[in-house]
Design a protein around this motif. Structure first.
Motif, PDB file in Angstrom:
ATOM      1  N   SER A 196       0.826  -1.200   0.000  1.00 60.72           N
ATOM      2  CA  SER A 196       0.000   0.000   0.000  1.00 60.72           C
ATOM      3  C   SER A 196       0.864   1.255   0.000  1.00 60.72           C
ATOM      4  CB  SER A 196      -0.917   0.007   1.224  1.00 60.72           C
ATOM      5  OG  SER A 196      -1.716   1.159   1.230  1.00 60.72           O
TER       6      SER A 196
ATOM      7  N   SER B  30       0.341   2.819  -3.818  1.00 62.24           N
ATOM      8  CA  SER B  30      -0.919   3.576  -3.824  1.00 62.24           C
ATOM      9  C   SER B  30      -0.626   4.959  -3.265  1.00 62.24           C
ATOM     10  CB  SER B  30      -1.992   2.870  -2.985  1.00 62.24           C
ATOM     11  OG  SER B  30      -1.689   2.953  -1.611  1.00 62.24           O
ATOM     12  N   GLY B  31      -1.508   5.861  -3.504  1.00 61.39           N
ATOM     13  CA  GLY B  31      -1.347   7.210  -2.969  1.00 61.39           C
ATOM     14  C   GLY B  31      -0.455   8.087  -3.825  1.00 61.39           C
ATOM     15  N   GLU B  32      -0.423   9.343  -3.470  1.00 57.97           N
ATOM     16  CA  GLU B  32       0.279  10.342  -4.273  1.00 57.97           C
ATOM     17  C   GLU B  32       1.422  11.008  -3.514  1.00 57.97           C
ATOM     18  OE1 GLU B  32      -0.371  10.834  -7.458  1.00 57.97           O
ATOM     19  OE2 GLU B  32      -1.944   9.323  -7.355  1.00 57.97           O
TER      20      GLU B  32
ATOM     21  N   GLY C 165      -0.029   5.927  -0.026  1.00 52.44           N
ATOM     22  CA  GLY C 165      -1.120   6.069   0.924  1.00 52.44           C
ATOM     23  C   GLY C 165      -1.487   4.745   1.562  1.00 52.44           C
TER      24      GLY C 165
ATOM     25  N   ASP D  93      -4.400   3.341   1.055  1.00 52.26           N
ATOM     26  CA  ASP D  93      -5.573   2.904   0.302  1.00 52.26           C
ATOM     27  C   ASP D  93      -5.689   1.377   0.247  1.00 52.26           C
ATOM     28  OD1 ASP D  93      -5.740   5.606  -0.177  1.00 52.26           O
ATOM     29  OD2 ASP D  93      -5.015   5.457  -2.239  1.00 52.26           O
ATOM     30  N   LYS D  94      -4.556   0.688   0.214  1.00 52.93           N
ATOM     31  CA  LYS D  94      -4.574  -0.769   0.085  1.00 52.93           C
ATOM     32  C   LYS D  94      -4.012  -1.449   1.328  1.00 52.93           C
ATOM     33  CE  LYS D  94      -4.412  -0.447  -4.834  1.00 52.93           C
ATOM     34  NZ  LYS D  94      -4.338  -1.221  -6.019  1.00 52.93           N
TER      35      LYS D  94
ATOM     36  N   LYS E  13      -6.723  -4.102   1.280  1.00 50.46           N
ATOM     37  CA  LYS E  13      -8.101  -3.641   1.088  1.00 50.46           C
ATOM     38  C   LYS E  13      -8.337  -3.332  -0.387  1.00 50.46           C
ATOM     39  CE  LYS E  13      -9.261   0.483   2.151  1.00 50.46           C
ATOM     40  NZ  LYS E  13      -9.429   1.725   2.892  1.00 50.46           N
ATOM     41  N   GLY E  14      -9.354  -3.910  -0.944  1.00 54.65           N
ATOM     42  CA  GLY E  14      -9.722  -3.664  -2.331  1.00 54.65           C
ATOM     43  C   GLY E  14      -8.953  -4.483  -3.353  1.00 54.65           C
TER      44      GLY E  14
END
Length: 169
Positions: free
Chosen positions: A65, A69-71, A77, A79-80, A84-85
């Motif tokens: 994650s 993920s994320g910026e 981030g 986000d994962k 997750k997802g």
């Protein structure tokens, strides 16, 4: 085009993942074990194996994650977080392989990178110190570098460093 699973790409990524696992657990462990004294062979084997397992787990929990993920510039981030997802139907960085395959492939490189460090202190550190160092190095060195290089962090797509909108070649 819409993402779709390509059996050839997926088979190659799974084969590559297996090859990295074989480079680590028997290969690297036996190599480092052979460099030390015979009485420490088992210790080095266990260190490499446990680090590989620990980092693989941490990669699935939060490393993937934070790297992909994320910026953020240095960290992604959450986000994962805890995957997750991430399902068999989702695609990661590549549109032809399932995200789980990409996650496993990248996870093996995270694990072998941390396990490579065992050779530097084989026979010279306590097992608990080795594990603590591995967790810290993974979290604060490997994950940010993975995000910077592959996850869209500080390094721009053209290979230049991107500092607050100003590109440095």
């Amino acid at each position: 085009p819409a993402p779709r699973i390509d059996s050839g790409d997926t088979a190659w990524m799974l084969t590559s993942t297996l090859l990295v696992i074989l480079m680590t657990v028997p290969g690297l462990a036996l190599f480092y074990g052979g460099l030390g004294r015979a009485k420490n062979m088992l210790s080095v084997l266990v260190q490499v194996f446990v680090i590989f397992a620990l980092i693989s787990l941490l990669w699935a929990l939060y490393g993937y994650s934070l790297a992909f993920s994320g910026e953020g510039r240095f960290f992604g981030g959450f986000d994962k977080l805890f995957l997750k997802g991430v399902t068999p139907d989702t695609f990661g960085a590549l549109a032809t392989i399932p995200e789980y395959v990409f996650l496993a492939f990248q996870g093996t490189f995270a694990a072998i990178t941390v396990a490579l460090i065992v050779g530097a202190f084989a026979e010279r550190a306590r097992f608990s110190a080795v594990l603590l160092f591995a967790v810290l190095w993974f979290s604060f060195s490997y994950v940010p570098m993975a995000h910077i290089v592959w996850g869209g962090g500080l390094l721009a797509a053209d290979g230049a460093l991107d500092f607050a909108g100003g590109t440095v070649v």
